[in-house]
Design an enzyme around this catalytic site. Structure first.
Site, PDB file in Angstrom:
ATOM      1  N   CYS A 116      11.140   8.523   5.135  1.00 44.28           N
ATOM      2  CA  CYS A 116      10.511   7.931   6.337  1.00 44.28           C
ATOM      3  C   CYS A 116      11.498   7.170   7.215  1.00 44.28           C
ATOM      4  O   CYS A 116      11.182   6.843   8.355  1.00 44.28           O
ATOM      5  CB  CYS A 116       9.357   7.028   5.936  1.00 44.28           C
ATOM      6  SG  CYS A 116       8.030   7.957   5.178  1.00 44.28           S
ATOM      7  N   HIS A 256       7.808   2.385  12.017  1.00 39.77           N
ATOM      8  CA  HIS A 256       7.341   3.548  11.256  1.00 39.77           C
ATOM      9  C   HIS A 256       5.851   3.352  10.957  1.00 39.77           C
ATOM     10  O   HIS A 256       5.419   2.243  10.633  1.00 39.77           O
ATOM     11  CB  HIS A 256       8.148   3.658   9.965  1.00 39.77           C
ATOM     12  CG  HIS A 256       7.609   4.684   9.020  1.00 39.77           C
ATOM     13  ND1 HIS A 256       7.381   5.981   9.397  1.00 39.77           N
ATOM     14  CD2 HIS A 256       7.221   4.590   7.709  1.00 39.77           C
ATOM     15  CE1 HIS A 256       6.891   6.648   8.360  1.00 39.77           C
ATOM     16  NE2 HIS A 256       6.779   5.833   7.335  1.00 39.77           N
ATOM     17  N   ASN A 286       0.760   9.195   8.735  1.00 38.71           N
ATOM     18  CA  ASN A 286       2.194   9.072   8.463  1.00 38.71           C
ATOM     19  C   ASN A 286       2.845  10.447   8.585  1.00 38.71           C
ATOM     20  O   ASN A 286       2.674  11.298   7.715  1.00 38.71           O
ATOM     21  CB  ASN A 286       2.383   8.491   7.052  1.00 38.71           C
ATOM     22  CG  ASN A 286       3.839   8.237   6.719  1.00 38.71           C
ATOM     23  OD1 ASN A 286       4.741   8.670   7.433  1.00 38.71           O
ATOM     24  ND2 ASN A 286       4.065   7.537   5.624  1.00 38.71           N
TER      25      ASN A 286
HETATM   26  O1  UT7 Z   1       6.027   5.894   4.515  1.00 38.87           O
HETATM   27  C1  UT7 Z   1       6.572   5.847   3.238  1.00 38.87           C
HETATM   28  C2  UT7 Z   1       6.311   4.582   2.551  1.00 38.87           C
HETATM   29  N1  UT7 Z   1       4.951   4.515   2.122  1.00 38.87           N
HETATM   30  C3  UT7 Z   1       4.234   3.439   2.361  1.00 38.87           C
HETATM   31  O2  UT7 Z   1       4.706   2.544   3.029  1.00 38.87           O
HETATM   32  C4  UT7 Z   1       2.875   3.332   1.739  1.00 38.87           C
HETATM   33  C5  UT7 Z   1       2.728   2.023   1.016  1.00 38.87           C
HETATM   34  N2  UT7 Z   1       1.484   1.862   0.282  1.00 38.87           N
HETATM   35  C6  UT7 Z   1       0.291   1.732   0.912  1.00 38.87           C
HETATM   36  O3  UT7 Z   1       0.218   1.847   2.119  1.00 38.87           O
HETATM   37  C7  UT7 Z   1      -0.920   1.393   0.082  1.00 38.87           C
HETATM   38  O4  UT7 Z   1      -0.507   1.024  -1.199  1.00 38.87           O
HETATM   39  C8  UT7 Z   1      -1.939   2.554  -0.014  1.00 38.87           C
HETATM   40  C9  UT7 Z   1      -2.591   2.780   1.338  1.00 38.87           C
HETATM   41  C10 UT7 Z   1      -1.251   3.822  -0.497  1.00 38.87           C
HETATM   42  C11 UT7 Z   1      -3.052   2.163  -1.000  1.00 38.87           C
HETATM   43  O5  UT7 Z   1      -3.659   0.938  -0.597  1.00 38.87           O
HETATM   44  P1  UT7 Z   1      -3.855  -0.243  -1.650  1.00 38.87           P
HETATM   45  O6  UT7 Z   1      -4.544  -1.327  -0.930  1.00 38.87           O
HETATM   46  O7  UT7 Z   1      -2.501  -0.545  -2.248  1.00 38.87           O
HETATM   47  O8  UT7 Z   1      -4.844   0.406  -2.679  1.00 38.87           O
HETATM   48  P2  UT7 Z   1      -4.620   0.613  -4.253  1.00 38.87           P
HETATM   49  O9  UT7 Z   1      -3.681   1.714  -4.512  1.00 38.87           O
HETATM   50  O10 UT7 Z   1      -4.380  -0.717  -4.893  1.00 38.87           O
HETATM   51  O11 UT7 Z   1      -6.069   1.065  -4.668  1.00 38.87           O
HETATM   52  C12 UT7 Z   1      -7.212   0.189  -4.568  1.00 38.87           C
HETATM   53  C13 UT7 Z   1      -8.437   0.959  -4.993  1.00 38.87           C
HETATM   54  C14 UT7 Z   1      -8.270   1.694  -6.318  1.00 38.87           C
HETATM   55  O12 UT7 Z   1      -9.507   1.673  -6.990  1.00 38.87           O
HETATM   56  P3  UT7 Z   1      -9.773   0.612  -8.166  1.00 38.87           P
HETATM   57  O13 UT7 Z   1      -8.731   0.883  -9.211  1.00 38.87           O
HETATM   58  O14 UT7 Z   1      -9.617  -0.752  -7.524  1.00 38.87           O
HETATM   59  O15 UT7 Z   1     -11.167   0.918  -8.587  1.00 38.87           O
HETATM   60  C15 UT7 Z   1      -7.992   3.118  -5.887  1.00 38.87           C
HETATM   61  O16 UT7 Z   1      -8.364   4.066  -6.849  1.00 38.87           O
HETATM   62  O17 UT7 Z   1      -8.742   1.952  -4.013  1.00 38.87           O
HETATM   63  C16 UT7 Z   1      -8.850   3.228  -4.659  1.00 38.87           C
HETATM   64  N3  UT7 Z   1      -8.417   4.264  -3.720  1.00 38.87           N
HETATM   65  C17 UT7 Z   1      -9.234   4.833  -2.836  1.00 38.87           C
HETATM   66  N4  UT7 Z   1     -10.541   4.670  -2.573  1.00 38.87           N
HETATM   67  C18 UT7 Z   1     -11.081   5.401  -1.578  1.00 38.87           C
HETATM   68  C19 UT7 Z   1      -7.171   4.773  -3.579  1.00 38.87           C
HETATM   69  N5  UT7 Z   1      -7.183   5.691  -2.597  1.00 38.87           N
HETATM   70  C20 UT7 Z   1      -8.447   5.747  -2.121  1.00 38.87           C
HETATM   71  C21 UT7 Z   1      -9.079   6.491  -1.118  1.00 38.87           C
HETATM   72  N6  UT7 Z   1     -10.387   6.296  -0.880  1.00 38.87           N
HETATM   73  N7  UT7 Z   1      -8.397   7.398  -0.356  1.00 38.87           N
END
Ligand code: UT7
Length: 333
Positions: A116, A256, A286
């Site tokens: 990225c 980004h 993204n």
């Molecule tokens: O460009 C390259 C670099 N990449 C980035 O900068 C991305 C960095 N990371 C992020 O932007 C975030 O970590 C994400 C958007 C990928 C995820 O957001 P988060 O707030 O960190 O969510 P999480 O992974 O902690 O997940 C929270 C909950 C989980 O459920 P439980 O375990 O709390 O029950 C996930 O299973 O949200 C769940 N979850 C979803 N729910 C609905 C994960 N993806 C989804 C989804 N829809 N698409």
């Protein structure tokens, strides 16, 4: 003669027509619009459909439109650098394939891979080719068909990415405009959190790698998020301090587009208000190497000669960085 600096003198984006909405994703995986919008800021993304189309097709379309718009003859281009995380093939380079598609040959053309942060890396490299005086018209293109490596059964990643390309023409500038400063960083210890595990020399394609879905993006979201928030904010603040810039001096932050929350953290640290932040993640998600040029393209009409811009990115590697540039032309028609 004043010192040569490297300036962007034209910008063009290209996104494919197909719009994959959050609503459609709700029919594919266990997700919902509210979660996607509140956690990422994304509402829809573009997908390149059709057989035999790769990142080079996206990049070539952007460059064809760029050449037309800037009234540049393809034969005058003397260097193409393509930033991509989704090359058409491991080799030849996507830059070679793009050059062929736009009718350019016999020049230097190569890819750079910094995920990225690729566009910032490529701009920095291009600026050095121009600053020597050896190259006069350089194209930097960021092109990614992210849909080719996204697992559309994984809600953790499939909601995040989209396809697109953006290209800039860069030329020498003698008025002190263009790229003023760049900071680029890496930390390979982050590679375990964001990667496409198979398909390279470490793990060539096999039945096992396909069964294990190792040709898709793997991301452990939270550590990537934490590192992205800290690193993008740190490096943006650092380049401001290094160049004695205050928030008032900055016309736009060009971040980004991986997650709106990461962008908000960066702009807060810089003290820059929302009106000065280029944001189009809601439309494209993204697009990896293409996010920054797609923003510049959509904001082009708002940019004035001499405007101070801070470009900032974070991505797989980990890689991250920032660029301070002075916009080199009045874009308003
Ligand atoms: O460009 C390259 C670099 N990449 C980035 O900068 C991305 C960095 N990371 C992020 O932007 C975030 O970590 C994400 C958007 C990928 C995820 O957001 P988060 O707030 O960190 O969510 P999480 O992974 O902690 O997940 C929270 C909950 C989980 O459920 P439980 O375990 O709390 O029950 C996930 O299973 O949200 C769940 N979850 C979803 N729910 C609905 C994960 N993806 C989804 C989804 N829809 N698409």
């Amino acid at each position: 003669m004043n010192k040569i600096s490297a300036a962007i003198t034209g910008i063009q984006g290209y996104v494919p027509d197909y719009i994959l909405t959050n609503k459609e994703l709700e029919t594919m995986v266990e997700t919902n619009d509210e979660w996607i919008v509140s956690r990422t800021g994304i509402k829809e993304r573009r997908i390149l459909k059709g057989e035999n189309k790769g990142s080079s097709d996206l990049g070539a379309e952007a460059i064809k439109l760029l050449l037309k718009k800037t009234k540049t003859d393809a034969k005058d281009i003397d260097l193409i650098i393509c930033a991509t995380a989704t090359p058409d093939m491991l080799f030849p380079s996507t830059a070679c394939l793009i050059a062929e598609k736009v009718g350019i040959s016999n020049i230097c053309a190569f890819d750079i891979g910094a995920a990225c942060s690729g566009f910032l890396y490529a701009l920095t490299i291009a600026s050095q080719f121009l600053e020597t005086g050896k190259h006069k018209k350089v194209i930097v293109v960021g092109a990614d068909k992210m849909s080719s490596i996204v697992d559309y059964t994984s809600r953790e990643t499939c909601v995040l990415f989209g396809d697109g390309a953006g290209a800039v023409l860069m030329e020498p500038n003698h008025e002190g405009l263009g790229i003023k400063d760049t900071i680029l960083r890496t930390d390979g210890s982050g590679s375990k959190y964001l990667r496409q595990p198979a398909g390279g020399s470490l793990k060539p394609a096999s039945h096992e790698t396909i069964d294990a879905k190792e040709h898709f993006i793997f991301q452990d979201g939270q550590p990537v998020f934490k590192a992205a928030v800290k690193s993008m904010a740190d490096v943006s603040e650092e380049i401001m301090k290094k160049n004695n810039l205050t928030a008032d001096d900055i016309a736009f932050l060009v971040p980004h587009q991986a997650n709106k929350r990461i962008i908000d953290a960066t702009s807060r640290r810089m003290g820059v208000g929302d009106e000065k932040v280029m944001l189009n993640i809601e439309k494209y998600g993204n697009t990896t190497s293409a996010t920054i040029p797609l923003c510049l393209w959509e904001w082009e009409q708002k940019l004035n000669k001499g405007d101070n811009l801070i470009l900032a990115a974070f991505g797989g590697g980990f890689t991250w960085g920032s660029i301070y540039l002075k916009w080199a032309y009045d874009s308003k028609k």
